[in-house]
Design an enzyme around this catalytic site. Sequence first.
Site, PDB file in Angstrom:
ATOM      1  CG  ASP A 140      -6.707  -7.724   1.739  1.00  0.00           C
ATOM      2  OD1 ASP A 140      -6.947  -7.762   2.961  1.00  0.00           O
ATOM      3  OD2 ASP A 140      -5.839  -6.983   1.231  1.00  0.00           O
ATOM      4  CG  ASN A 145      -0.218  -0.054   2.537  1.00  0.00           C
ATOM      5  OD1 ASN A 145       0.956   0.290   2.644  1.00  0.00           O
ATOM      6  ND2 ASN A 145      -0.924  -0.480   3.573  1.00  0.00           N
TER       7      ASN A 145
END
Length: 321
Positions: free
Chosen positions: A197, A8
């Site tokens: 997810d 991320n």
Amino acid sequence: IMRPDDANVAGNVHGGTILKMIEEAGAIISTRHCNSQAGEPCVAALARVERTDFLSPVCIGEVANVSAEITYTSRHSVEVQVNVMSENILTGAKKVTNKATLWYVPLSLKNVNKVLEVPPIQYARKEQEDEGKKRYEEQKLDRLETKQRNGDVIFPVINPELHTVGYSQSSLIHLVGPSDCTLLGFVHGGVTMKLMDEVAGIVAARHCKTNIVTASVDAINFHEKIKKGCVITISGRMTFTSNKSMEIEVFVDADPFVDEPRERYRAVSAFFTYVSLSKEGKPLPVPQLLTETEDEKRRFEEGKGRYLQTKAKRQAQMQQA
């Protein structure tokens, strides 16, 4: 080795990336074991993933070492324990990041709907077999109960208020291609979990508007196979918030588009738990979820029950340690 496209914006590897690696390790060892004796060739298909905790984040540049071991076999299923360890190759520091239990069933290469028998394993102690059988019966019962309550559908909400269920709920539509599939032409479990997810992460980020990371995943149940050519809809909605965590329900519906007259069906379901982090990686308070309907209030109370049950188990484990 973990690269920027695995992580991320804060540099932590996506939970879905880790789940995909875990599933690949489980599929390899299960398929290898199920073909270890003479007989009809098969591929192991993922049926369920037990609760998975993300004990520590994996960062860009670190090496992830994934190890798998078969711990129990029934007549038609295999239990696999998978551990993930990260290594900083500059300092040599290592840490355990994940532990997971997965269940697989062997499907014939000649007939995708035929479940084959699993070669038995040798146990070091009789107690190991008894404990494995108990885990097998428990997961079998839970899968049945989960499938029976899988009727919910997420509908879009017009002009939702901040911090309501409708405000953060999200969906992703994906066409299943050859690269997503096994030799039998159905989707890898790891591919599905990675997409789940991603959707859960979007829901969490929309709710708290901060950096978020996967903290744990409750049991993921694979109810039916998803074939190549299907269009799948991965939907996620907030069900519960504590002071520092968010529970998100995610389910996958499949629409068979290619040579299939079948209607849409529920293929996978699970609950993901996320935490909110500051720019320094410190836990932040989570905005409380505003429930508006009776169904939302019911799901909130159910989520609270799961949260308290998990908290009690962790406290008991810490006391034993």
